[in-house]
Structure formats: C-alpha cells, structure tokens
Design a protein around this motif. Structure first.
Motif, short mmCIF file in Angstrom:
data_model
loop_
_atom_site.label_atom_id
_atom_site.label_comp_id
_atom_site.label_asym_id
_atom_site.label_seq_id
_atom_site.Cartn_x
_atom_site.Cartn_y
_atom_site.Cartn_z
N LYS A 1 16.32 18.18 -5.42
CA LYS A 1 15.70 17.25 -4.66
C LYS A 1 16.00 17.32 -3.09
CE LYS A 1 14.15 14.51 -8.73
NZ LYS A 1 14.04 13.06 -9.21
N SER A 2 17.16 17.28 -2.72
CA SER A 2 17.51 17.19 -1.46
C SER A 2 18.98 18.04 -1.08
CB SER A 2 17.93 15.81 -1.17
OG SER A 2 18.90 15.36 -1.54
N GLU A 3 19.07 18.28 0.07
CA GLU A 3 20.12 19.21 0.63
C GLU A 3 21.40 18.02 0.23
OE1 GLU A 3 20.21 22.12 1.30
OE2 GLU A 3 22.04 22.50 2.20
N GLU A 4 21.43 16.79 0.64
CA GLU A 4 22.32 15.77 0.49
C GLU A 4 22.93 15.85 -0.89
OE1 GLU A 4 23.38 11.51 1.74
OE2 GLU A 4 21.14 11.99 1.30
N ASN A 5 22.05 15.72 -1.84
CA ASN A 5 22.29 15.90 -3.41
C ASN A 5 23.24 17.00 -3.72
OD1 ASN A 5 20.83 13.22 -3.62
ND2 ASN A 5 19.35 14.30 -4.89
N ARG A 6 22.59 18.37 -3.36
CA ARG A 6 23.27 19.67 -3.49
C ARG A 6 24.56 19.43 -3.00
NH1 ARG A 6 23.94 24.58 -1.20
NH2 ARG A 6 22.93 24.12 0.62
N LYS A 7 24.88 19.07 -1.74
CA LYS A 7 26.25 19.16 -1.17
C LYS A 7 27.06 18.21 -1.76
CE LYS A 7 24.73 20.75 3.30
NZ LYS A 7 24.79 20.28 4.84
N LEU A 8 26.54 17.22 -2.17
CA LEU A 8 27.40 16.10 -2.92
C LEU A 8 27.98 16.69 -4.14
CD1 LEU A 8 28.48 13.41 -3.13
CD2 LEU A 8 26.47 12.32 -4.48
N VAL A 9 27.26 17.15 -5.05
CA VAL A 9 27.68 17.76 -6.11
C VAL A 9 28.80 19.01 -6.02
CG1 VAL A 9 26.93 19.15 -8.31
CG2 VAL A 9 25.46 17.48 -7.28
N LEU A 10 28.34 19.86 -5.17
CA LEU A 10 29.27 21.08 -4.59
C LEU A 10 30.83 20.41 -4.14
CD1 LEU A 10 27.06 23.45 -2.67
CD2 LEU A 10 27.93 23.67 -5.08
N ASP A 11 30.73 19.12 -3.48
CA ASP A 11 31.88 18.53 -3.07
C ASP A 11 32.73 18.24 -4.27
OD1 ASP A 11 30.52 17.28 0.32
OD2 ASP A 11 31.59 19.11 -0.54
N VAL A 12 31.86 17.67 -5.16
CA VAL A 12 32.90 16.99 -6.40
C VAL A 12 33.33 18.19 -7.26
CG1 VAL A 12 32.47 15.60 -8.59
CG2 VAL A 12 31.14 14.89 -6.60
N GLN A 13 32.30 19.29 -7.40
CA GLN A 13 32.95 20.47 -8.23
C GLN A 13 34.13 21.10 -7.37
OE1 GLN A 13 29.41 22.71 -7.89
NE2 GLN A 13 29.11 22.28 -10.25
N MET A 14 34.17 21.26 -5.79
CA MET A 14 35.23 21.65 -5.30
C MET A 14 36.52 20.77 -5.64
SD MET A 14 35.68 22.03 -0.99
CE MET A 14 35.70 20.19 -0.99
N LEU A 15 36.63 19.75 -5.46
CA LEU A 15 37.73 18.70 -5.83
C LEU A 15 38.04 18.90 -7.34
CD1 LEU A 15 36.95 15.77 -3.59
CD2 LEU A 15 38.68 17.39 -3.33
N SER A 16 37.11 18.90 -8.12
CA SER A 16 37.44 19.09 -9.69
C SER A 16 38.32 20.33 -9.85
CB SER A 16 36.13 18.99 -10.40
OG SER A 16 36.63 19.03 -11.66
N PHE A 17 37.77 21.31 -8.99
CA PHE A 17 38.43 22.76 -9.21
C PHE A 17 39.89 22.70 -8.82
CE2 PHE A 17 38.58 27.39 -9.81
CZ PHE A 17 39.41 27.71 -8.72
N ALA A 18 39.89 22.34 -7.58
CA ALA A 18 41.35 22.16 -7.11
C ALA A 18 42.25 21.24 -8.06
CB ALA A 18 41.25 21.30 -5.65
N ALA A 19 41.86 20.24 -8.48
CA ALA A 19 42.60 19.40 -9.42
C ALA A 19 43.22 20.20 -10.73
CB ALA A 19 41.73 18.10 -9.90
N ASP A 20 42.12 21.07 -11.26
CA ASP A 20 42.41 21.68 -12.52
C ASP A 20 43.68 22.77 -12.02
OD1 ASP A 20 39.19 21.86 -13.55
OD2 ASP A 20 40.74 20.25 -13.74
N MET A 21 43.69 23.48 -10.90
CA MET A 21 44.48 24.18 -10.44
C MET A 21 45.89 23.91 -10.03
SD MET A 21 42.98 27.05 -10.89
CE MET A 21 44.08 28.15 -10.14
#
Length: 340
Positions: free
Chosen positions: A33-53
């Motif tokens: 629906k929006s570029e803002e929504n997409r970037k927000l999800v990507l940011d959450v995924q980025m931090l979650s990935f780092a946390a798992d590592m």
C-alpha cells in the motif's frame, strides 16, 4: 487488512517467520500500500535477523517491549510508526556490534532485491480527475477517461509508465534514471525531471505533448521507424497519427494545463478544440450538424460551472445552439449533444 491494534505484534512475528500463510498475505498486502509500510517491515526484519545472529539477543525482553508498544499503539494512528521506531532504537542499542551490523545490512539488501514489483493501474471515469504519486515521488494528475499503468517499484535504468488519455506530469529529477511515458500509436515522451502535459487518447487521431519546464524527447513513428523530437519549455508537439507528421508550435501553457486545476481556459481557441475539452471534462460527445461551425473560436475561463451553463454562454455569444439527442433503442456510454 491490518487493524490498528495488533500491528506491532504481527509485524514482529512476521519478521521472525512465526506467521501463517494467511498472516503473510495480510502483511504483504499492507506492505504494497505504501513505500513507508514496506520500509517499516524491512527495518523490523533487519533487526530481528541481527538479534537471531547474536548471543546478546536474550538480553532484550521482547514481551515487555511489545506490551509497552501495544499500549502506546492505542493512541493516535499517526504515532504507530514512531512507537515501533522507538522499539527498534532500543533493540539496535543492544545489537550495535560491527559484525552483526554487516549481517543486518546484507539481510536488508537481500530483502530489497527479493521484492516482486506489482503492476498498478489507475483509471478515471468520464468527467473525473485523479492525482497519483508514483514510487519515485513524481506526481501525475489524470484527466477524464484516462488510464495510467506503472510498476510499484522502478527497477533498472528507466522509470516507465503507460498512459492512455491525458495527464499532467511533475517528474522528480533523477539524472541517472530517465522517466518514460509510453503512449498509444507508438509514441512516447522521455525526460529526466520536468513538468509536461500529454494528451494521447487511443481513439484520437492526434497525440499532443506540451512542455512546461525542463527538456523532453518526443518519440513518434514515421514509415516504420522511430523518430525523436527534442522539445524546449513553452513548446507543443502535435503528432498526426494518420499522416505520421509532427508539428511543433508555441504553446499557451494556461490553455493546455488549466484542466488540472479544475478550470477550463480558452484563448482564441478553435471551437472544435473547445468542445473536445468539454467532452473530456463532462463525459459527453458532441456532433456537428454543420462543418462550418468548427471555424468559430472562443476566449473565456470557466471554473466549476455546469455544462448547461457553459453551453448557454456559447449560445448567447455566437448563436450556436445545442440539443441532447435521445435514442431509446441505443444504449450509449456517453450522452450525445448535437451542435447546430
């Protein structure tokens, strides 16, 4: 559709791969629906990935953070991105390790490249206009009975859209990525950053391009080959589809673009062109009973006036009359008005 409550929890679960196929579909539709929504999800995924590592991920009490976030999310909807942003900042403070940052960056880039662009089509009904903001923040104003098709992501060396109808473009400047408007009859307009108007309906025998600022290349067909004409500000190109010829002339910018501001501005405009503008604005079809009536021209400005009022103005000024043609046996998409 994502509701205000539970957004934060669903996004975090999605980033951790703990959602169902149905939840995945909900989040992905929300992202589109929006570029803002997409970037927000990507940011959450980025931090979650780092946390798992990392080995320090256990130091972050996610349940506590999510509870606080949920309480804040019950406020104004405009605060939801700020609230999630605060959660990400706290997580990032714990995960600020160079190696992990490198992994997170790789994950972010991978997510960016894995996104599949979706084709979006915007149509305007007869008598209606619409404003569209493209993925690169360029703005397009569509005139009546027009269709604009574009990708949800501009990938590659060009930014391309397809137009059938009329539209005013305000293109965001990008020297590295050319903006191309593909139009019917093998024509197109190529720019880097500028403002221009394109009138290119499929059923029209003419394609018009008017340049307001910047510089564009107007491409057209001639004897099976593609030719390009470079235009400067204040010029109008008129391409004859049948004759495959182009006429370049000085444009009256106000006349050519006034429609986007809800006005109809005519300055010594041929009557046939006047009625063409009215046809697009009000979704009607004009039929001349006498060809000689096309030789008239008019000057005037109409702002948010009913069609009947405008036609009455023409009648009083020139004696030209109009009448609606009723045909009970034929189902028409547009009302036909005879000019006599």
């Amino acid at each position: 559709m994502l509701e205000k409550e539970g957004i934060e929890e669903l996004l975090v679960r999605y980033s951790e791969g703990e959602t169902s196929a149905e939840d995945n579909s909900i989040v992905e539709c929300w992202m589109d629906k929006s570029e803002e929504n997409r970037k927000l999800v990507l940011d959450v995924q980025m931090l979650s990935f780092a946390a798992d590592m990392s080995q320090v991920a256990s130091q972050v009490d996610k349940e506590e953070e999510l509870t606080k976030l949920h309480l804040k999310m019950r406020g104004k909807q405009s605060n939801r991105y700020l609230t999630i942003g605060r959660w990400m900042q706290k997580a990032a403070a714990v995960l600020l390790i160079p190696v992990l940052a490198g992994w997170a960056l790789q994950m972010y880039i991978a997510q960016e490249t894995q996104l599949t662009p979706q084709m979006i089509e915007v149509k305007t009904s007869p008598g209606m206009t619409a404003s569209v903001t493209l993925p690169d923040s360029s703005v397009v104003i569509l005139n009546s009975s027009s269709t604009l098709t574009y990708s949800s992501l501009f990938i590659g060396e060009t930014r391309e859209v397809d137009l059938s109808g009329e539209a005013f473009f305000s293109v965001k400047k990008d020297e590295k990525k050319r903006f191309i408007v593909n139009t019917p009859h093998g024509t197109s307009v190529a720019v880097y950053g500028t403002e221009f108007n394109v009138d290119a309906y499929k059923d029209s025998k003419e394609v018009l391009a008017t340049l307001v600022t910047g510089k564009v290349g107007f491409s057209f067909q001639r004897n099976g080959n593609t030719k390009e004409l470079v235009m400067n500000p204040g010029q109008k190109a008129a391409y004859d589809v049948e004759q495959e010829t182009v006429k370049l002339s000085k444009a009256n910018i106000d006349v050519e673009t006034s429609w986007k501001d809800g006005r109809l501005y005519f300055y010594d405009t041929p009557f046939e062109q006047v009625l063409k503008s009215l046809s697009k604005r009000y979704g009607v079809v004009f039929v001349f009973k006498k060809e000689s009536l096309k030789k008239n021209s008019f000057t005037g400005v109409f702002v948010n006036q009913r069609l009947e009022r405008i036609l009455e103005h023409f009648r009083l000024a020139s004696g030209i009359k109009f009448r609606y043609i009723e045909d009970g046996n034929i189902r028409r998409e547009k009302q036909v008005i005879e000019v006599y």
